[in-house]
Design an enzyme around this catalytic site. Structure first.
Site, PDB file in Angstrom:
ATOM      1  CG  ASP A 291      -1.847   1.168   1.310  1.00 29.81           C
ATOM      2  OD1 ASP A 291      -1.676   2.119   0.524  1.00 29.81           O
ATOM      3  OD2 ASP A 291      -2.761   1.135   2.162  1.00 29.81           O
TER       4      ASP A 291
ATOM      5  CB  SER B 199      -3.822  13.414 -14.571  1.00 27.57           C
ATOM      6  OG  SER B 199      -5.080  13.854 -15.037  1.00 27.57           O
TER       7      SER B 199
ATOM      8  CE1 TYR C  88      -6.359  11.589  -9.605  1.00 24.89           C
ATOM      9  CE2 TYR C  88      -6.919  13.242 -11.250  1.00 24.89           C
ATOM     10  CZ  TYR C  88      -6.372  12.020 -10.921  1.00 24.89           C
ATOM     11  OH  TYR C  88      -5.815  11.239 -11.908  1.00 24.89           O
TER      12      TYR C  88
ATOM     13  CE  LYS D 201      -2.665  11.719 -10.754  1.00 22.99           C
ATOM     14  NZ  LYS D 201      -1.660  10.640 -10.780  1.00 22.99           N
TER      15      LYS D 201
END
Length: 244
Positions: A64, A145, A159, A163
């Protein structure tokens, strides 16, 4: 890719999507691949999708990447079992449905930062140390991304910020690798929308243009396969007719 034959690649988030496609592509290209994921059985199942010698080149390790202690332990195991890391693909990433201003969402926001940013940093640190001490001119690839370059996409909460951090970290790492006296490469690959589990079914079924995970895996092979003198710093990939 000839110079990487028999070398060791580590792919995080290898249980599905881009990570799974990349792990298979690197194994087919002749590399020994260690796929890291929380869902160990899904990485092991990828062997059934490979043929011939490639099947024996794919290994699975439970990790993880939001937990530093698991990262350190896993990379130490890789060092012991395979001799070290030559290529790292930081693919593991998560998205949580929330808003920055939503009440009681601290855990969701921290999960994204711990996985998308700190996990990437810690995996890179361990891989870099392995490469440097063996004088290996390795390669670190971050699966970024388009959201890491333009914060105009709706409902991306933290998010997009995670990125954007990857975009900044790519340049910071390039400079640190140089300062450390190495020729280790670092590349950010920034896809648009990709048909993976991170996308809601409603978006996948909406008919918008989508990339496939294999498209990004091919991009990884391209950047890793460039000559030692070439560093692809940023590669943006969008599906044709994408609207954002």
């Amino acid at each position: 890719m000839d110079r990487w034959e028999g070398k060791v690649a580590v792919v995080t988030g290898a249980s599905s999507g881009i990570g799974a496609a990349t792990a298979k592509a690197l194994a087919n290209a002749g590399m020994t691949v260690v796929g890291l994921a929380r869902r160990l059985e899904r990485v092991k199942a990828l062997k059934d999708e490979l043929e011939g010698p490639a099947r024996g080149r794919l290994y699975a390790a439970k990790c993880d990447v939001s937990k530093e202690e698991e990262i350190v332990k896993t990379f130490a195991w890789i060092e012991e079992q395979f001799g070290g890391v030559d290529v790292l693909v930081n693919n593991a990433g998560i998205f949580r449905h929330t808003k920055l201003v939503e009440a009681d969402n601290s855990e969701k926001l921290r999960e994204v930062i711990d996985t998308n940013v700190m996990g990437l940093v810690f995996c890179t640190r361990e891989a870099f140390q392995s490469m440097k001490k063996r004088s290996v001119d390795g390669h670190i690839v971050h699966i970024n991304s388009v959201a890491g370059h333009k914060a105009s996409l709706p409902n991306t909460n933290i998010y997009a910020a995670s990125k954007f951090a990857v975009t900044a970290l790519t340049e910071t790492m390039r400079l640190e690798f140089k300062t450390e006296g190495t020729k280790i490469k670092v590349t950010s690959i920034s896809p648009g929308a990709v048909r993976t589990e991170i996308l809601p079914e409603a978006i996948i079924n909406s008919g918008i243009p989508l990339l496939e995970a294999e498209d990004i895996a091919e991009a990884v092979l391209y950047v890793v396969g460039t000559p030692p003198r070439v560093q692809v710093h940023e590669l943006t990939i969008k599906p044709v007719c994408e609207s954002f």
